[in-house]
Design a protein around this motif. Structure first.
Motif, PDB file in Angstrom:
ATOM      1  N   MET A 158       7.829  15.730  26.980  1.00  0.00           N
ATOM      2  CA  MET A 158       9.128  15.220  26.606  1.00  0.00           C
ATOM      3  C   MET A 158      10.221  16.176  27.087  1.00  0.00           C
ATOM      4  N   GLU A 159      11.369  15.640  27.327  1.00  0.00           N
ATOM      5  CA  GLU A 159      12.496  16.397  27.866  1.00  0.00           C
ATOM      6  C   GLU A 159      13.081  17.369  26.843  1.00  0.00           C
ATOM      7  N   LYS A 160      13.440  18.558  27.307  1.00  0.00           N
ATOM      8  CA  LYS A 160      14.069  19.566  26.456  1.00  0.00           C
ATOM      9  C   LYS A 160      15.580  19.316  26.427  1.00  0.00           C
ATOM     10  N   HIS A 161      16.187  19.558  25.256  1.00  0.00           N
ATOM     11  CA  HIS A 161      17.625  19.386  25.094  1.00  0.00           C
ATOM     12  C   HIS A 161      18.245  20.745  24.781  1.00  0.00           C
ATOM     13  N   PRO A 162      19.353  21.089  25.435  1.00  0.00           N
ATOM     14  CA  PRO A 162      19.955  22.395  25.189  1.00  0.00           C
ATOM     15  C   PRO A 162      20.547  22.485  23.785  1.00  0.00           C
ATOM     16  N   MET A 163      20.421  23.676  23.197  1.00  0.00           N
ATOM     17  CA  MET A 163      20.969  23.948  21.873  1.00  0.00           C
ATOM     18  C   MET A 163      21.322  25.424  21.827  1.00  0.00           C
ATOM     19  N   THR A 164      22.453  25.729  21.214  1.00  0.00           N
ATOM     20  CA  THR A 164      22.821  27.135  21.089  1.00  0.00           C
ATOM     21  C   THR A 164      21.954  27.788  20.023  1.00  0.00           C
ATOM     22  N   LEU A 165      21.855  29.101  20.086  1.00  0.00           N
ATOM     23  CA  LEU A 165      21.087  29.856  19.098  1.00  0.00           C
ATOM     24  C   LEU A 165      21.655  29.625  17.697  1.00  0.00           C
ATOM     25  N   HIS A 166      22.996  29.605  17.596  1.00  0.00           N
ATOM     26  CA  HIS A 166      23.645  29.366  16.305  1.00  0.00           C
ATOM     27  C   HIS A 166      23.279  27.979  15.756  1.00  0.00           C
ATOM     28  N   GLY A 167      23.264  26.970  16.614  1.00  0.00           N
ATOM     29  CA  GLY A 167      22.905  25.616  16.191  1.00  0.00           C
ATOM     30  C   GLY A 167      21.469  25.540  15.707  1.00  0.00           C
ATOM     31  N   ALA A 168      20.563  26.243  16.401  1.00  0.00           N
ATOM     32  CA  ALA A 168      19.158  26.259  16.003  1.00  0.00           C
ATOM     33  C   ALA A 168      18.991  26.971  14.662  1.00  0.00           C
ATOM     34  N   GLY A 184      12.388  12.144   5.885  1.00  0.00           N
ATOM     35  CA  GLY A 184      12.899  11.694   7.185  1.00  0.00           C
ATOM     36  C   GLY A 184      13.732  12.763   7.857  1.00  0.00           C
ATOM     37  N   ARG A 185      14.575  13.427   7.081  1.00  0.00           N
ATOM     38  CA  ARG A 185      15.420  14.488   7.636  1.00  0.00           C
ATOM     39  C   ARG A 185      14.582  15.677   8.083  1.00  0.00           C
ATOM     40  N   ILE A 186      13.540  16.013   7.330  1.00  0.00           N
ATOM     41  CA  ILE A 186      12.639  17.099   7.720  1.00  0.00           C
ATOM     42  C   ILE A 186      11.993  16.787   9.067  1.00  0.00           C
ATOM     43  N   LYS A 187      11.487  15.572   9.222  1.00  0.00           N
ATOM     44  CA  LYS A 187      10.863  15.179  10.492  1.00  0.00           C
ATOM     45  C   LYS A 187      11.870  15.196  11.635  1.00  0.00           C
ATOM     46  N   ASP A 188      13.088  14.742  11.352  1.00  0.00           N
ATOM     47  CA  ASP A 188      14.137  14.724  12.372  1.00  0.00           C
ATOM     48  C   ASP A 188      14.465  16.142  12.851  1.00  0.00           C
ATOM     49  N   ILE A 189      14.652  17.058  11.906  1.00  0.00           N
ATOM     50  CA  ILE A 189      14.979  18.447  12.270  1.00  0.00           C
ATOM     51  C   ILE A 189      13.823  19.096  13.017  1.00  0.00           C
ATOM     52  N   GLU A 190      12.599  18.896  12.540  1.00  0.00           N
ATOM     53  CA  GLU A 190      11.441  19.479  13.223  1.00  0.00           C
ATOM     54  C   GLU A 190      11.329  18.959  14.648  1.00  0.00           C
ATOM     55  N   SER A 191      11.610  17.683  14.846  1.00  0.00           N
ATOM     56  CA  SER A 191      11.565  17.104  16.182  1.00  0.00           C
ATOM     57  C   SER A 191      12.648  17.710  17.078  1.00  0.00           C
ATOM     58  N   LYS A 192      13.861  17.826  16.539  1.00  0.00           N
ATOM     59  CA  LYS A 192      14.959  18.406  17.323  1.00  0.00           C
ATOM     60  C   LYS A 192      14.647  19.842  17.731  1.00  0.00           C
ATOM     61  N   LEU A 193      14.111  20.623  16.796  1.00  0.00           N
ATOM     62  CA  LEU A 193      13.791  22.017  17.105  1.00  0.00           C
ATOM     63  C   LEU A 193      12.644  22.132  18.102  1.00  0.00           C
ATOM     64  N   SER A 194      11.675  21.232  17.999  1.00  0.00           N
ATOM     65  CA  SER A 194      10.534  21.319  18.918  1.00  0.00           C
ATOM     66  C   SER A 194      10.916  20.906  20.338  1.00  0.00           C
ATOM     67  N   HIS A 195      11.966  20.110  20.481  1.00  0.00           N
ATOM     68  CA  HIS A 195      12.403  19.669  21.806  1.00  0.00           C
ATOM     69  C   HIS A 195      13.655  20.399  22.280  1.00  0.00           C
ATOM     70  N   ALA A 196      14.008  21.471  21.600  1.00  0.00           N
ATOM     71  CA  ALA A 196      15.227  22.205  21.952  1.00  0.00           C
ATOM     72  C   ALA A 196      14.944  23.312  22.952  1.00  0.00           C
ATOM     73  N   GLN A 197      15.841  23.447  23.885  1.00  0.00           N
ATOM     74  CA  GLN A 197      15.852  24.603  24.777  1.00  0.00           C
ATOM     75  C   GLN A 197      16.963  25.486  24.230  1.00  0.00           C
ATOM     76  N   ILE A 198      16.586  26.516  23.481  1.00  0.00           N
ATOM     77  CA  ILE A 198      17.556  27.337  22.772  1.00  0.00           C
ATOM     78  C   ILE A 198      18.141  28.380  23.714  1.00  0.00           C
ATOM     79  N   ILE A 199      19.461  28.393  23.770  1.00  0.00           N
ATOM     80  CA  ILE A 199      20.176  29.280  24.678  1.00  0.00           C
ATOM     81  C   ILE A 199      21.035  30.236  23.851  1.00  0.00           C
ATOM     82  N   ASP A 200      20.814  31.543  24.071  1.00  0.00           N
ATOM     83  CA  ASP A 200      21.603  32.566  23.394  1.00  0.00           C
ATOM     84  C   ASP A 200      22.861  32.809  24.220  1.00  0.00           C
ATOM     85  N   VAL A 201      23.957  32.276  23.742  1.00  0.00           N
ATOM     86  CA  VAL A 201      25.222  32.327  24.475  1.00  0.00           C
ATOM     87  C   VAL A 201      25.701  33.762  24.663  1.00  0.00           C
TER      88      VAL A 201
END
Length: 158
Positions: A1-11, A60-77
């Motif tokens: 699955m495709e990775k989505h960018p996320m800032t370190l603060h957002g993660a 549902g929210r737990i599953k949503d957050i876990e999914s977002k974190l597992s597909h996140a490409q975390i970038i330390d700005v």
């Protein structure tokens, strides 16, 4: 699955919410369900049905957050240094040439975007027009309300 960018603060913010859901809210709703069961007939027990519905939202929210974190490409700005170039995670100070007004935006992932905090999604039209530009560049943005011209005054990586 495709990775989505996320800032370190957002993660970190999502991880804190996940921790709160798992350690505080989930146990509280389980206790509320147990208490409501003790009141007898479940068919007409509004407290029980409300607690079960709340449990569904929490799970549902737990599953949503876990999914977002597992597909996140975390970038330390803070570790970025793109030499004044606008990139994902950078904070950009713009001068609206039409109104002579300064605006500051941070370019963040889709799940972190919040205009009240001046955080715009990397997929937004203004962010797409800014990515790759440098301090001092002028950017023209075609918007439904008309054409806007901006000058990039400053680019920060914080």
């Amino acid at each position: 699955m495709e990775k989505h960018p996320m800032t370190l603060h957002g993660a970190e913010k999502l991880r804190a919410e996940l921790n709160e859901l798992k350690t505080v809210k989930r146990p509280a709703v389980v206790a509320a369900i147990a208490e409501a069961r003790e009141h007898g007939d479940l068919k007409e027990n509004a407290e029980y049905h409300a607690a079960r519905e709340q449990q569904g939202f929490i799970e549902g929210r737990i599953k949503d957050i876990e999914s977002k974190l597992s597909h996140a490409q975390i970038i330390d700005v803070a570790s970025l240094d793109a030499g004044g170039k606008v990139v994902f995670g950078s904070t950009v100070v713009l001068l609206d040439i039409n109104t002579d007004e300064e605006k500051t935006y941070q370019i963040v992932g889709l799940d972190e975007a919040d205009l009240k905090e001046n955080k715009i999604s990397v997929t937004s039209p203004i962010a797409r027009s800014l990515i790759g530009k440098m301090e001092g560049d002028e950017v023209t943005l075609e918007a439904p309300g008309g054409t806007h011209e901006f000058e990039i005054l400053e680019v920060r990586y914080e």
